[in-house]
Design a protein around this motif. Structure first.
Motif, mmCIF file in Angstrom:
data_model
loop_
_atom_site.group_PDB
_atom_site.id
_atom_site.type_symbol
_atom_site.label_atom_id
_atom_site.label_comp_id
_atom_site.label_asym_id
_atom_site.label_seq_id
_atom_site.Cartn_x
_atom_site.Cartn_y
_atom_site.Cartn_z
ATOM 1 N N ILE A 17 0.830 -1.195 0.000
ATOM 2 C CA ILE A 17 0.000 0.000 0.000
ATOM 3 C C ILE A 17 0.870 1.253 0.000
ATOM 4 C CG2 ILE A 17 -1.822 1.253 1.243
ATOM 5 C CD1 ILE A 17 -2.716 -1.356 -0.009
ATOM 6 N N CYS A 18 0.396 2.306 -0.647
ATOM 7 C CA CYS A 18 1.100 3.598 -0.688
ATOM 8 C C CYS A 18 1.318 4.111 0.730
ATOM 9 C CB CYS A 18 0.282 4.606 -1.501
ATOM 10 S SG CYS A 18 0.966 6.278 -1.492
ATOM 11 N N GLY A 19 2.557 4.510 1.017
ATOM 12 C CA GLY A 19 2.887 4.977 2.363
ATOM 13 C C GLY A 19 2.489 6.412 2.627
ATOM 14 N N VAL A 20 1.963 7.116 1.630
ATOM 15 C CA VAL A 20 1.561 8.507 1.809
ATOM 16 C C VAL A 20 0.055 8.618 2.040
ATOM 17 C CG1 VAL A 20 1.510 10.809 0.758
ATOM 18 C CG2 VAL A 20 3.493 9.328 0.418
ATOM 19 N N CYS A 21 -0.718 8.133 1.091
ATOM 20 C CA CYS A 21 -2.178 8.232 1.240
ATOM 21 C C CYS A 21 -2.769 7.042 2.003
ATOM 22 C CB CYS A 21 -2.844 8.347 -0.130
ATOM 23 S SG CYS A 21 -2.600 6.894 -1.191
ATOM 24 N N VAL A 22 -2.010 5.959 2.078
ATOM 25 C CA VAL A 22 -2.420 4.741 2.802
ATOM 26 C C VAL A 22 -3.800 4.249 2.369
ATOM 27 C CG1 VAL A 22 -2.372 3.644 5.074
ATOM 28 C CG2 VAL A 22 -1.243 5.839 4.743
ATOM 29 N N SER A 23 -4.059 4.340 1.072
ATOM 30 C CA SER A 23 -5.352 3.877 0.575
ATOM 31 C C SER A 23 -5.218 3.143 -0.750
ATOM 32 C CB SER A 23 -6.331 5.054 0.428
ATOM 33 O OG SER A 23 -5.790 6.030 -0.458
ATOM 34 N N ASN A 24 -4.307 3.582 -1.598
ATOM 35 C CA ASN A 24 -4.151 2.977 -2.926
ATOM 36 C C ASN A 24 -2.938 2.053 -2.962
ATOM 37 O OD1 ASN A 24 -6.331 4.532 -3.921
ATOM 38 N ND2 ASN A 24 -4.949 6.268 -4.251
ATOM 39 N N PRO A 25 -2.965 1.095 -3.855
ATOM 40 C CA PRO A 25 -1.791 0.214 -4.019
ATOM 41 C C PRO A 25 -0.588 1.015 -4.523
ATOM 42 C CG PRO A 25 -3.752 -0.754 -5.031
ATOM 43 C CD PRO A 25 -4.121 0.648 -4.686
ATOM 44 N N ALA A 26 0.579 0.729 -4.008
ATOM 45 C CA ALA A 26 1.789 1.465 -4.394
ATOM 46 C C ALA A 26 2.264 1.036 -5.775
ATOM 47 C CB ALA A 26 2.884 1.242 -3.364
ATOM 48 N N LYS A 27 2.807 1.991 -6.541
ATOM 49 C CA LYS A 27 3.337 1.722 -7.877
ATOM 50 C C LYS A 27 4.826 2.082 -7.995
ATOM 51 C CE LYS A 27 -1.059 2.649 -10.239
ATOM 52 N NZ LYS A 27 -1.720 3.480 -11.280
ATOM 53 N N TYR A 28 5.297 2.960 -7.111
ATOM 54 C CA TYR A 28 6.659 3.466 -7.242
ATOM 55 C C TYR A 28 7.432 3.295 -5.930
ATOM 56 C CZ TYR A 28 3.958 5.869 -10.850
ATOM 57 O OH TYR A 28 3.093 6.137 -11.876
ATOM 58 N N THR A 29 8.738 3.177 -6.064
ATOM 59 C CA THR A 29 9.634 3.082 -4.914
ATOM 60 C C THR A 29 10.650 4.220 -4.993
ATOM 61 O OG1 THR A 29 9.430 0.681 -4.808
ATOM 62 C CG2 THR A 29 11.318 1.671 -3.686
ATOM 63 N N CYS A 30 10.786 4.982 -3.928
ATOM 64 C CA CYS A 30 11.733 6.104 -3.910
ATOM 65 C C CYS A 30 13.171 5.561 -3.959
ATOM 66 C CB CYS A 30 11.533 6.939 -2.655
ATOM 67 S SG CYS A 30 12.702 8.321 -2.519
ATOM 68 N N PRO A 31 13.990 5.999 -4.922
ATOM 69 C CA PRO A 31 15.375 5.511 -5.012
ATOM 70 C C PRO A 31 16.220 5.865 -3.799
ATOM 71 C CG PRO A 31 14.694 6.615 -7.041
ATOM 72 C CD PRO A 31 13.655 6.925 -6.017
ATOM 73 N N ALA A 32 15.850 6.947 -3.107
ATOM 74 C CA ALA A 32 16.667 7.402 -1.988
ATOM 75 C C ALA A 32 16.352 6.667 -0.688
ATOM 76 C CB ALA A 32 16.494 8.906 -1.789
ATOM 77 N N CYS A 33 15.052 6.544 -0.355
ATOM 78 C CA CYS A 33 14.687 5.981 0.949
ATOM 79 C C CYS A 33 13.749 4.786 0.854
ATOM 80 C CB CYS A 33 14.047 7.070 1.817
ATOM 81 S SG CYS A 33 12.536 7.769 1.109
ATOM 82 N N SER A 34 13.441 4.343 -0.367
ATOM 83 C CA SER A 34 12.600 3.159 -0.605
ATOM 84 C C SER A 34 11.160 3.331 -0.137
ATOM 85 C CB SER A 34 13.205 1.914 0.081
ATOM 86 O OG SER A 34 14.497 1.663 -0.436
ATOM 87 N N ALA A 35 10.713 4.579 -0.004
ATOM 88 C CA ALA A 35 9.315 4.813 0.358
ATOM 89 C C ALA A 35 8.411 4.422 -0.813
ATOM 90 C CB ALA A 35 9.099 6.271 0.732
ATOM 91 N N LYS A 36 7.222 3.873 -0.492
ATOM 92 C CA LYS A 36 6.297 3.412 -1.519
ATOM 93 C C LYS A 36 5.236 4.475 -1.766
ATOM 94 C CE LYS A 36 8.602 -0.373 -0.990
ATOM 95 N NZ LYS A 36 9.717 -0.708 -1.914
ATOM 96 N N THR A 37 4.986 4.781 -3.043
ATOM 97 C CA THR A 37 3.982 5.787 -3.417
ATOM 98 C C THR A 37 3.160 5.259 -4.581
ATOM 99 O OG1 THR A 37 5.646 6.860 -4.812
ATOM 100 C CG2 THR A 37 5.297 7.794 -2.629
#
Length: 288
Positions: A17-37
């Motif tokens: 799940i997206c770590g920002v909105c916590v509602s939609n499935p994540a599609k991207y991974t931040c290259p710097a900190c691996s956060a899911k968006t």
């Protein structure tokens, strides 16, 4: 079309799940900190909230078990980038003289090396700036083998008059006061504007004028030292360090104490010649 949708669903299920909105499935991974968006808006929100630039750290620690082919390829490209940067700096006209490789020594043309050696024999430590510096390019000082003398490039700074003159091919055996007479006595070699600026100096006697030379030894505070006008240029430069060519400050004797007691700080550029520089670097200038 169906294969694309299926691929996105596989990625989403793998990232969670997206770590920002916590509602939609994540599609991207931040290259710097691996956060899911999951979207561009969530990516921007993550960068603002976490103060993250989104760039992968090329020097971050990666455990051996986490390494893959992409990690090795990234490291290889990083090493190539460093090698190219070093090569560019070595070729760059403004940096190559300070990017000295291990084991290398900077060299001088033969005629400058001979000039430096002859100056040393006279008790003068002569140093040269890198070739792209203005002072090095305009320096006309040469050693004349047949005559056995050094002919100096000499700069005169009349500080109270805010005017500068240059003498070329000055015989080292010439007395300072003889060189100075060209400017302290009215003559046709000066333009009307120059004569007007020097009028205050010319109205004063030789006894009311002092000639100073700036001493700028490495590791010491820049200071001024009075020269002996009744002695030759050669004797006055003995036991001195000269960078490119001698620079003499001609001042009224009433003001001499403000020069002899002068101590320059890091932000004082009153007597410093401005040179065109690129970005400031924590590297020292290598004199020849």
């Amino acid at each position: 079309m169906a294969s694309t949708v299926k691929g996105e669903q596989c990625v989403s299920s793998r990232l969670g799940i997206c770590g920002v909105c916590v509602s939609n499935p994540a599609k991207y991974t931040c290259p710097a900190c691996s956060a899911k968006t999951c979207s561009l808006s969530c990516v921007k929100t993550h960068k603002n909230d976490a103060n993250c630039d989104g760039k992968r750290s090329k020097t971050a620690m990666v455990h051996k078990e986490d390494m893959d082919n992409l990690t090795l390829l990234s490291d290889y490209r990083f090493l190539e980038e460093i090698d190219h940067k070093l090569d560019d700096n070595h070729r760059h006209p403004l940096r190559r003289h300070i990017m000295v490789r291990h084991g290398e020594r900077q060299s001088l043309p033969h005629f400058l090396q001979r000039l430096k050696s002859e100056a040393w024999n006279r008790g003068t430590l002569l140093k040269f700036m890198p070739s792209h510096f203005v002072a090095h390019q305009e320096n006309s000082t040469r050693y004349y083998f047949k005559e056995g003398i050094i002919r100096w490039h000499v700069k005169w700074i009349f500080h109270q008059a805010d005017v500068t003159f240059v003498d070329r091919n000055v015989d080292e055996n010439t007395v300072i006061v003889k060189l100075l007479s060209k400017y302290l006595e009215p003559n046709d070699s000066l333009s009307p504007e120059e004569s007007e600026k020097l009028a205050y100096y010319q109205s004063a006697s030789y006894g009311k004028v002092a000639v100073l030379m700036q001493t700028n030894e490495k590791g010491s505070v820049p200071a001024f030292e009075e020269v002996f006008v009744k002695k030759s240029l050669r004797l006055n430069l003995a036991n001195k360090t000269v960078i490119e060519y001698p620079v003499f400050y001609v001042v009224l004797r009433d003001h001499i104490h403000s020069y002899l007691e002068y101590e320059a700080d890091d932000h004082d550029d009153l007597f410093c010649e401005k040179e065109q520089k690129e970005e400031e670097e924590d590297e020292s200038l290598g004199y020849f």
